[in-house]
Design a protein around this motif. Structure first.
Motif, PDB file in Angstrom:
ATOM      1  N   VAL A 199       0.838  -1.205   0.000  1.00  0.00           N
ATOM      2  CA  VAL A 199       0.000   0.000   0.000  1.00  0.00           C
ATOM      3  C   VAL A 199       0.869   1.249   0.000  1.00  0.00           C
ATOM      4  O   VAL A 199       0.608   2.213  -0.743  1.00  0.00           O
ATOM      5  CB  VAL A 199      -0.956  -0.009   1.207  1.00  0.00           C
ATOM      6  CG1 VAL A 199      -1.634   1.350   1.374  1.00  0.00           C
ATOM      7  CG2 VAL A 199      -2.006  -1.104   1.051  1.00  0.00           C
ATOM      8  N   LEU A 200       1.922   1.257   0.815  1.00  0.00           N
ATOM      9  CA  LEU A 200       2.818   2.416   0.851  1.00  0.00           C
ATOM     10  C   LEU A 200       3.517   2.614  -0.493  1.00  0.00           C
ATOM     11  O   LEU A 200       3.596   3.732  -1.006  1.00  0.00           O
ATOM     12  CB  LEU A 200       3.854   2.235   1.962  1.00  0.00           C
ATOM     13  CG  LEU A 200       3.340   2.324   3.399  1.00  0.00           C
ATOM     14  CD1 LEU A 200       4.464   2.012   4.376  1.00  0.00           C
ATOM     15  CD2 LEU A 200       2.770   3.694   3.673  1.00  0.00           C
ATOM     16  N   LEU A 201       4.031   1.519  -1.050  1.00  0.00           N
ATOM     17  CA  LEU A 201       4.719   1.621  -2.337  1.00  0.00           C
ATOM     18  C   LEU A 201       3.752   2.085  -3.425  1.00  0.00           C
ATOM     19  O   LEU A 201       4.093   2.942  -4.252  1.00  0.00           O
ATOM     20  CB  LEU A 201       5.325   0.273  -2.710  1.00  0.00           C
ATOM     21  CG  LEU A 201       6.128   0.211  -4.013  1.00  0.00           C
ATOM     22  CD1 LEU A 201       7.298   1.184  -3.970  1.00  0.00           C
ATOM     23  CD2 LEU A 201       6.616  -1.211  -4.276  1.00  0.00           C
ATOM     24  N   GLY A 202       2.538   1.549  -3.408  1.00  0.00           N
ATOM     25  CA  GLY A 202       1.549   1.962  -4.392  1.00  0.00           C
ATOM     26  C   GLY A 202       1.158   3.419  -4.242  1.00  0.00           C
ATOM     27  O   GLY A 202       0.933   4.121  -5.240  1.00  0.00           O
ATOM     28  N   GLY A 203       1.067   3.896  -3.003  1.00  0.00           N
ATOM     29  CA  GLY A 203       0.781   5.308  -2.787  1.00  0.00           C
ATOM     30  C   GLY A 203       1.878   6.200  -3.342  1.00  0.00           C
ATOM     31  O   GLY A 203       1.599   7.265  -3.914  1.00  0.00           O
ATOM     32  N   LEU A 204       3.119   5.760  -3.202  1.00  0.00           N
ATOM     33  CA  LEU A 204       4.241   6.536  -3.761  1.00  0.00           C
ATOM     34  C   LEU A 204       4.216   6.515  -5.285  1.00  0.00           C
ATOM     35  O   LEU A 204       4.486   7.530  -5.937  1.00  0.00           O
ATOM     36  CB  LEU A 204       5.563   5.970  -3.248  1.00  0.00           C
ATOM     37  CG  LEU A 204       5.810   6.146  -1.744  1.00  0.00           C
ATOM     38  CD1 LEU A 204       7.037   5.345  -1.300  1.00  0.00           C
ATOM     39  CD2 LEU A 204       5.984   7.612  -1.396  1.00  0.00           C
ATOM     40  N   TYR A 205       3.884   5.359  -5.864  1.00  0.00           N
ATOM     41  CA  TYR A 205       3.716   5.307  -7.314  1.00  0.00           C
ATOM     42  C   TYR A 205       2.643   6.298  -7.763  1.00  0.00           C
ATOM     43  O   TYR A 205       2.789   6.979  -8.787  1.00  0.00           O
ATOM     44  CB  TYR A 205       3.300   3.896  -7.753  1.00  0.00           C
ATOM     45  CG  TYR A 205       4.386   2.849  -7.683  1.00  0.00           C
ATOM     46  CD1 TYR A 205       5.730   3.199  -7.658  1.00  0.00           C
ATOM     47  CD2 TYR A 205       4.059   1.498  -7.658  1.00  0.00           C
ATOM     48  CE1 TYR A 205       6.718   2.228  -7.603  1.00  0.00           C
ATOM     49  CE2 TYR A 205       5.041   0.523  -7.611  1.00  0.00           C
ATOM     50  CZ  TYR A 205       6.365   0.886  -7.571  1.00  0.00           C
ATOM     51  OH  TYR A 205       7.335  -0.078  -7.520  1.00  0.00           O
ATOM     52  N   ALA A 206       1.550   6.360  -7.003  1.00  0.00           N
ATOM     53  CA  ALA A 206       0.456   7.261  -7.357  1.00  0.00           C
ATOM     54  C   ALA A 206       0.900   8.717  -7.300  1.00  0.00           C
ATOM     55  O   ALA A 206       0.498   9.530  -8.145  1.00  0.00           O
ATOM     56  CB  ALA A 206      -0.737   7.030  -6.431  1.00  0.00           C
ATOM     57  N   LEU A 207       1.720   9.073  -6.306  1.00  0.00           N
ATOM     58  CA  LEU A 207       2.214  10.454  -6.226  1.00  0.00           C
ATOM     59  C   LEU A 207       3.027  10.817  -7.469  1.00  0.00           C
ATOM     60  O   LEU A 207       2.934  11.939  -7.982  1.00  0.00           O
ATOM     61  CB  LEU A 207       3.073  10.638  -4.974  1.00  0.00           C
ATOM     62  CG  LEU A 207       2.364  10.579  -3.625  1.00  0.00           C
ATOM     63  CD1 LEU A 207       3.347  10.903  -2.504  1.00  0.00           C
ATOM     64  CD2 LEU A 207       1.180  11.523  -3.576  1.00  0.00           C
ATOM     65  N   VAL A 208       3.835   9.878  -7.940  1.00  0.00           N
ATOM     66  CA  VAL A 208       4.597  10.121  -9.169  1.00  0.00           C
ATOM     67  C   VAL A 208       3.645  10.286 -10.347  1.00  0.00           C
ATOM     68  O   VAL A 208       3.823  11.161 -11.201  1.00  0.00           O
ATOM     69  CB  VAL A 208       5.579   8.961  -9.436  1.00  0.00           C
ATOM     70  CG1 VAL A 208       6.365   9.207 -10.723  1.00  0.00           C
ATOM     71  CG2 VAL A 208       6.545   8.802  -8.262  1.00  0.00           C
TER      72      VAL A 208
END
Length: 288
Positions: free
Chosen positions: A12-21
């Motif tokens: 979830v954290l990694l996916g949230g960071l992908y989303a920010l990019v």
């Protein structure tokens, strides 16, 4: 079960960071109509810079983000006017090919310059914060800090796009560039501003990313591909859709690494995204 929950939290954290990019890339494409292949490389460069600043001066990550964001904004503003804006006078084919060549060339140059100046080794920001225990589940305070940063940045960007003149202008240009210009929106100014703003969001995402995951100068293109995938599935300019798609991507990578092989995670997660597009051709959200 504990291992699975840990993997899900990390996904979830990694996916949230992908989303920010993907947020910044989505804004740029929606308004400027440019596929910036150097977008992920900006995160890699900012992540390396953030790690060096932390190692050299022990600067707080929030301060590092506050310094990097305006620097990247100014860089992207000048970059658009000097290298990308002149291509707008060419025909559609020449302009499209030209932007690909310029952004791919920028990707290679920035990666090599960063590797030459700081080395090609992986870097991160090792914050020493106490862990939080929820029964048998242990979550680091750093992960909670990153999650909080993702939530705050997503809310700020959502409010900015929905309740400010800049946001209304962005949505107007995305939906009808000619109509927006007739209503008084200066298209060239708005394109430069959006390109700079979308790029500056990467600086904040880079600081959050490097708090938990290592970065190196050559990892940017992979991040750009994932951001492209997210905006295709989530919808251009649709922040909730991009966030949902990003979380799905991060969780898919985590589960693939847990139950199969980590090296297959990027490929299988993209395949899963393509299956979603087969089932829902319009993606998880409509275009803003």
């Amino acid at each position: 079960m504990e291992v699975l929950l840990q993997v899900l939290i990390g996904g979830v954290l990694l996916g949230g960071l992908y989303a920010l990019v993907a947020f910044g890339l989505s804004l740029i494409y929606g308004v400027v109509r440019i596929l910036n292949f150097a977008h992920g490389t900006l995160l890699a460069v900012c992540g390396v810079a953030a790690s060096l600043a932390f190692s050299a001066w022990q600067m707080h990550p929030a301060l590092i983000a506050a310094l990097l964001a305006p620097l990247l904004f100014a860089f992207a503003w000048a970059y658009y006017h000097l290298l990308l804006r002149p291509l707008a006078s060419r025909n559609h084919f020449e302009g499209t090919v030209g932007t690909v060549l310029v952004t791919v060339g920028t990707l290679m140059i920035l990666s090599d310059l960063t590797a030459k100046a700081a080395g090609a080794t992986q870097r991160n920001i090792p914050l020493r914060l106490p862990a939080l225990e929820f029964g048998e589940i242990v979550v680091s305070s750093t992960q909670m800090l990153i999650l909080g940063g993702i939530v705050v940045l997503t809310i700020v960007m959502h409010l900015l796009l929905k309740h400010t003149w800049f946001g209304r202008a962005v949505r107007a240009v995305t939906q009808d560039a000619v109509g927006a210009q007739i209503c008084g929106v200066r298209s060239v100014h708005m394109k430069a501003l959006t390109f700079a703003f979308g790029s500056a969001t990467v600086a904040v995402a880079a600081v959050l990313y490097v708090l938990s995951f290592p970065v190196d100068p050559y990892m940017g293109f992979g991040l750009t591909v994932k951001a492209f995938t997210i905006i295709v599935v989530g919808g251009i300019g649709n922040l909730p859709g991009a966030l949902l798609a990003g979380v799905f991507l991060g969780v898919a990578e985590g589960l693939t690494g847990l139950y199969w092989k980590p090296e297959w995670a990027p490929a299988l997660s993209v395949i899963a995204m393509l299956l979603i597009l087969v089932a829902w051709p319009k993606g998880l959200g409509r275009t803003a």
